[in-house]
Design an enzyme around this catalytic site. Structure first.
Site, PDB file in Angstrom:
ATOM      1  N   HIS A 134      -1.549 -13.334  -0.765  1.00 17.71           N
ATOM      2  CA  HIS A 134      -2.787 -13.731  -0.082  1.00 17.71           C
ATOM      3  C   HIS A 134      -2.736 -15.215   0.307  1.00 17.71           C
ATOM      4  CE1 HIS A 134      -5.289 -10.116  -1.758  1.00 17.71           C
ATOM      5  NE2 HIS A 134      -4.354  -9.745  -0.907  1.00 17.71           N
ATOM      6  N   THR A 135      -1.575 -15.794   0.312  1.00 21.82           N
ATOM      7  CA  THR A 135      -1.365 -17.134   0.856  1.00 21.82           C
ATOM      8  C   THR A 135      -1.342 -17.094   2.385  1.00 21.82           C
ATOM      9  OG1 THR A 135       0.174 -18.991   0.965  1.00 21.82           O
ATOM     10  CG2 THR A 135       1.165 -16.847   0.698  1.00 21.82           C
TER      11      THR A 135
ATOM     12  N   PRO B 205      -5.526  -1.212  -5.254  1.00 22.01           N
ATOM     13  CA  PRO B 205      -6.628  -2.041  -5.760  1.00 22.01           C
ATOM     14  C   PRO B 205      -7.675  -2.304  -4.678  1.00 22.01           C
ATOM     15  CG  PRO B 205      -4.504  -3.019  -6.323  1.00 22.01           C
ATOM     16  CD  PRO B 205      -4.224  -1.880  -5.388  1.00 22.01           C
TER      17      PRO B 205
ATOM     18  N   THR C 229      -4.048 -23.495   3.907  1.00 22.59           N
ATOM     19  CA  THR C 229      -2.914 -23.377   4.846  1.00 22.59           C
ATOM     20  C   THR C 229      -2.796 -21.902   5.235  1.00 22.59           C
ATOM     21  OG1 THR C 229      -1.488 -23.259   2.879  1.00 22.59           O
ATOM     22  CG2 THR C 229      -1.559 -25.370   4.023  1.00 22.59           C
TER      23      THR C 229
ATOM     24  N   ASP D 239       2.993 -20.435   1.006  1.00 26.92           N
ATOM     25  CA  ASP D 239       3.193 -21.535   0.053  1.00 26.92           C
ATOM     26  C   ASP D 239       2.367 -21.262  -1.206  1.00 26.92           C
ATOM     27  OD1 ASP D 239       0.545 -22.017   0.756  1.00 26.92           O
ATOM     28  OD2 ASP D 239       1.050 -23.612   2.164  1.00 26.92           O
TER      29      ASP D 239
ATOM     30  N   VAL E   8       1.093   4.157  -3.761  1.00 25.34           N
ATOM     31  CA  VAL E   8       0.754   5.586  -3.716  1.00 25.34           C
ATOM     32  C   VAL E   8       2.040   6.410  -3.846  1.00 25.34           C
ATOM     33  CG1 VAL E   8      -0.414   7.381  -2.384  1.00 25.34           C
ATOM     34  CG2 VAL E   8      -1.179   5.000  -2.208  1.00 25.34           C
TER      35      VAL E   8
ATOM     36  N   ASP F 164       7.936   5.160  -0.354  1.00 26.14           N
ATOM     37  CA  ASP F 164       8.662   6.187   0.392  1.00 26.14           C
ATOM     38  C   ASP F 164       8.020   6.493   1.747  1.00 26.14           C
ATOM     39  OD1 ASP F 164       6.451   7.306  -0.681  1.00 26.14           O
ATOM     40  OD2 ASP F 164       7.418   9.062  -1.555  1.00 26.14           O
TER      41      ASP F 164
ATOM     42  N   HIS G 142       0.832  -1.219   0.000  1.00 25.29           N
ATOM     43  CA  HIS G 142       0.000   0.000   0.000  1.00 25.29           C
ATOM     44  C   HIS G 142       0.861   1.262   0.000  1.00 25.29           C
ATOM     45  CE1 HIS G 142      -4.096  -1.850   1.298  1.00 25.29           C
ATOM     46  NE2 HIS G 142      -3.444  -2.620   0.479  1.00 25.29           N
ATOM     47  N   ASP G 143       2.062   1.155   0.558  1.00 22.96           N
ATOM     48  CA  ASP G 143       2.995   2.286   0.490  1.00 22.96           C
ATOM     49  C   ASP G 143       3.426   2.493  -0.965  1.00 22.96           C
ATOM     50  OD1 ASP G 143       4.993   4.183   0.866  1.00 22.96           O
ATOM     51  OD2 ASP G 143       6.470   2.737   1.587  1.00 22.96           O
TER      52      ASP G 143
HETATM   53  C1  HEM Z   1      -4.148  -7.459  -6.519  1.00 26.38           C
HETATM   54  C2  HEM Z   1      -4.889  -6.620  -5.845  1.00 26.38           C
HETATM   55  C3  HEM Z   1      -5.141  -6.718  -4.377  1.00 26.38           C
HETATM   56  C4  HEM Z   1      -6.339  -6.533  -3.768  1.00 26.38           C
HETATM   57  C5  HEM Z   1      -7.657  -6.158  -4.431  1.00 26.38           C
HETATM   58  C6  HEM Z   1      -6.133  -6.754  -2.364  1.00 26.38           C
HETATM   59  C7  HEM Z   1      -7.110  -6.630  -1.410  1.00 26.38           C
HETATM   60  C8  HEM Z   1      -6.986  -7.019  -0.107  1.00 26.38           C
HETATM   61  C9  HEM Z   1      -8.044  -6.965   0.870  1.00 26.38           C
HETATM   62  C10 HEM Z   1      -9.447  -6.459   0.614  1.00 26.38           C
HETATM   63  C11 HEM Z   1      -7.550  -7.462   2.024  1.00 26.38           C
HETATM   64  C12 HEM Z   1      -8.317  -7.560   3.339  1.00 26.38           C
HETATM   65  C13 HEM Z   1      -8.320  -6.188   3.962  1.00 26.38           C
HETATM   66  C14 HEM Z   1      -9.448  -5.891   4.917  1.00 26.38           C
HETATM   67  O1  HEM Z   1     -10.169  -6.774   5.349  1.00 26.38           O
HETATM   68  O2  HEM Z   1      -9.577  -4.696   5.193  1.00 26.38           O
HETATM   69  C15 HEM Z   1      -6.172  -7.815   1.800  1.00 26.38           C
HETATM   70  C16 HEM Z   1      -5.336  -8.360   2.737  1.00 26.38           C
HETATM   71  C17 HEM Z   1      -4.021  -8.641   2.503  1.00 26.38           C
HETATM   72  N1  HEM Z   1      -3.300  -8.319   1.369  1.00 26.38           N
HETATM   73 FE1  HEM Z   1      -4.056  -7.747  -0.387  1.00 26.38          FE
HETATM   74  N2  HEM Z   1      -4.837  -7.081  -2.150  1.00 26.38           N
HETATM   75  C18 HEM Z   1      -4.185  -7.069  -3.346  1.00 26.38           C
HETATM   76  C19 HEM Z   1      -2.833  -7.285  -3.549  1.00 26.38           C
HETATM   77  C20 HEM Z   1      -1.938  -7.545  -2.548  1.00 26.38           C
HETATM   78  C21 HEM Z   1      -0.516  -7.563  -2.717  1.00 26.38           C
HETATM   79  C22 HEM Z   1       0.204  -7.232  -4.027  1.00 26.38           C
HETATM   80  C23 HEM Z   1       0.018  -7.883  -1.511  1.00 26.38           C
HETATM   81  C24 HEM Z   1       1.456  -7.995  -1.134  1.00 26.38           C
HETATM   82  C25 HEM Z   1       2.453  -8.167  -1.964  1.00 26.38           C
HETATM   83  C26 HEM Z   1      -1.078  -8.096  -0.597  1.00 26.38           C
HETATM   84  C27 HEM Z   1      -0.963  -8.533   0.689  1.00 26.38           C
HETATM   85  C28 HEM Z   1      -2.028  -8.736   1.546  1.00 26.38           C
HETATM   86  C29 HEM Z   1      -1.912  -9.404   2.822  1.00 26.38           C
HETATM   87  C30 HEM Z   1      -0.679 -10.108   3.354  1.00 26.38           C
HETATM   88  C31 HEM Z   1      -3.163  -9.328   3.444  1.00 26.38           C
HETATM   89  C32 HEM Z   1      -3.535  -9.809   4.845  1.00 26.38           C
HETATM   90  C33 HEM Z   1      -3.184  -8.723   5.841  1.00 26.38           C
HETATM   91  C34 HEM Z   1      -3.499  -9.048   7.297  1.00 26.38           C
HETATM   92  O3  HEM Z   1      -3.703 -10.185   7.657  1.00 26.38           O
HETATM   93  O4  HEM Z   1      -3.530  -8.079   8.075  1.00 26.38           O
HETATM   94  N3  HEM Z   1      -2.249  -7.843  -1.256  1.00 26.38           N
HETATM   95  N4  HEM Z   1      -5.854  -7.527   0.499  1.00 26.38           N
END
Ligand code: HEM
Length: 321
Positions: free
Chosen positions: A194-195, A163, A242, A247, A71, A75, A67-68
């Site tokens: 999202h693994t 996104p 998992t 993974d 935008v 930085d 998210h950093d």
């Molecule tokens: C491709 C588009 C992406 C979308 C639409 C997206 C969306 C989301 C959403 C909606 C959540 C849950 C947030 C909530 O409940 O408020 C989430 C969690 C998460 N996202 Fe994404 N994400 C994307 C890409 C990424 C990328 C590129 C990464 C890292 C390289 C990432 C890492 C994570 C992680 C690790 C979580 C879990 C965070 C936690 O447990 O606190 N996401 N994402």
């Protein structure tokens, strides 16, 4: 002949200096080799301790890094608190950042300030912390290019570049292209984060019982966590097989209509999308996924960093100096 040759040489040298000087400096893994030699050990120590009480620590860090970077580049403005006196309207309060939790960055920063004061940027803490968090969860280890500096401004409106889980596949692709990432391999590989980690019901519950690309068995489980009219902030695992391991099961889930977010599933379920073959490749081999993930993380970490004498090294990641 000679003077003109000399003039040309001087001109070429000057042009080279000017162009070279204005070019952003390259990030390199050894950036803090002399100034903070124990950097990796220090960050690793804080994270190893923290993961004992919070299994999501790596997930939280890598999401914050993403998210950093989305935008205006990697930085660190995401870490800034509201600060009216300095015109900072915090990005943390924007909708995409509602679940962002970066408290661990304070602990890492304190440890680093004790060892090498004023040296390591908050943006680099996010990048290095992400790598260590991934490897603590069983994922790959890699050399993180470093040398980012911290912004002195925030851009809350700019968070619309992040996104959303409700974006169409084409919007998702565009948002990746907009920051110079590839809309196929980078998109699929980075979504593999999202693994691990969690998502709140409000980000996916509209799919339960209505979306034909959501497996009914998973729907049955999710409706227990997110009943209609229930708590939109209740959490479900992004990876239903998992949950806390880094993974390639995220991709086998997609093949089985078990992606949690609509945007996850769209990588596999969008007709004729170039991403389908990549999902199949990563589902078929964890090594392939890990190799691509590392490259894509380096690509992501390279989005418009501040380097050289731009920005600053914050003493406290929540405030500009
Ligand atoms: C491709 C588009 C992406 C979308 C639409 C997206 C969306 C989301 C959403 C909606 C959540 C849950 C947030 C909530 O409940 O408020 C989430 C969690 C998460 N996202 Fe994404 N994400 C994307 C890409 C990424 C990328 C590129 C990464 C890292 C390289 C990432 C890492 C994570 C992680 C690790 C979580 C879990 C965070 C936690 O447990 O606190 N996401 N994402």
């Amino acid at each position: 002949m000679m003077p003109s040759f000399r003039m040309t040489t001087i001109f070429v040298l000057l042009a080279g200096m000017i162009l070279g000087g204005s070019k952003a400096q390259q990030l390199i893994p050894t950036f803090y080799g002399n100034t903070c030699p124990n950097l990796t050990t220090i960050v690793g120590g804080v994270l190893q301790q923290a993961v004992q009480s919070d299994i999501r620590i790596g997930a939280k860090l890598i999401r914050a890094h993403f998210h950093d970077c989305m935008v205006d580049g990697c930085d660190g403005p995401l870490l800034l608190d509201n600060d009216a006196a300095n015109g900072i309207v915090s990005e943390k309060d924007a909708t995409p950042n509602q679940m962002i939790d970066v408290d661990i960055v304070d602990d890492i920063k304190t440890a680093l300030e004790n060892a090498c004061p004023g040296v390591v940027s908050c943006a680099d803490i996010l990048a290095l912390g992400s790598q260590i968090g991934v490897s603590l969860a069983g994922g790959p280890t890699w050399q993180v290019p470093l040398g980012r500096r911290d912004s002195r401004t925030a851009n809350q409106d700019g968070t619309s570049a992040i996104p959303s889980p409700f974006d169409d596949f084409s919007v998702l692709q565009r948002k990746f292209r907009d920051v110079g990432l590839d809309d196929s391999t980078d998109l699929v590989a980075l979504s593999g984060a999202h693994t691990f980690g969690r998502a709140r019901c409000q980000t996916f519950s509209r799919r339960i019982g209505t979306d034909p690309t959501l497996d009914p068995t998973i729907s049955d489980v999710l409706v227990q966590i997110c009943p209609q009219g229930g708590n939109g902030n209740a959490l479900a695992n992004l990876d239903s097989s998992t949950a806390d391991d880094f993974d390639n099961n995220y991709y086998t889930n997609l093949q089985n209509n078990r992606g949690l977010l609509q945007t996850d599933q769209s990588l596999f379920s969008t007709t004729n999308a170039g991403t389908v073959a990549i999902v199949n490749r990563f589902a078929g081999g964890q090594r392939d996924f890990f190799d691509a993930f590392v490259q894509s993380m380096i690509n992501m970490g390279n989005i418009s960093p501040l380097t050289g004498s731009n920005g600053e090294i914050r003493t406290n990641c929540r405030r500009i100096n």
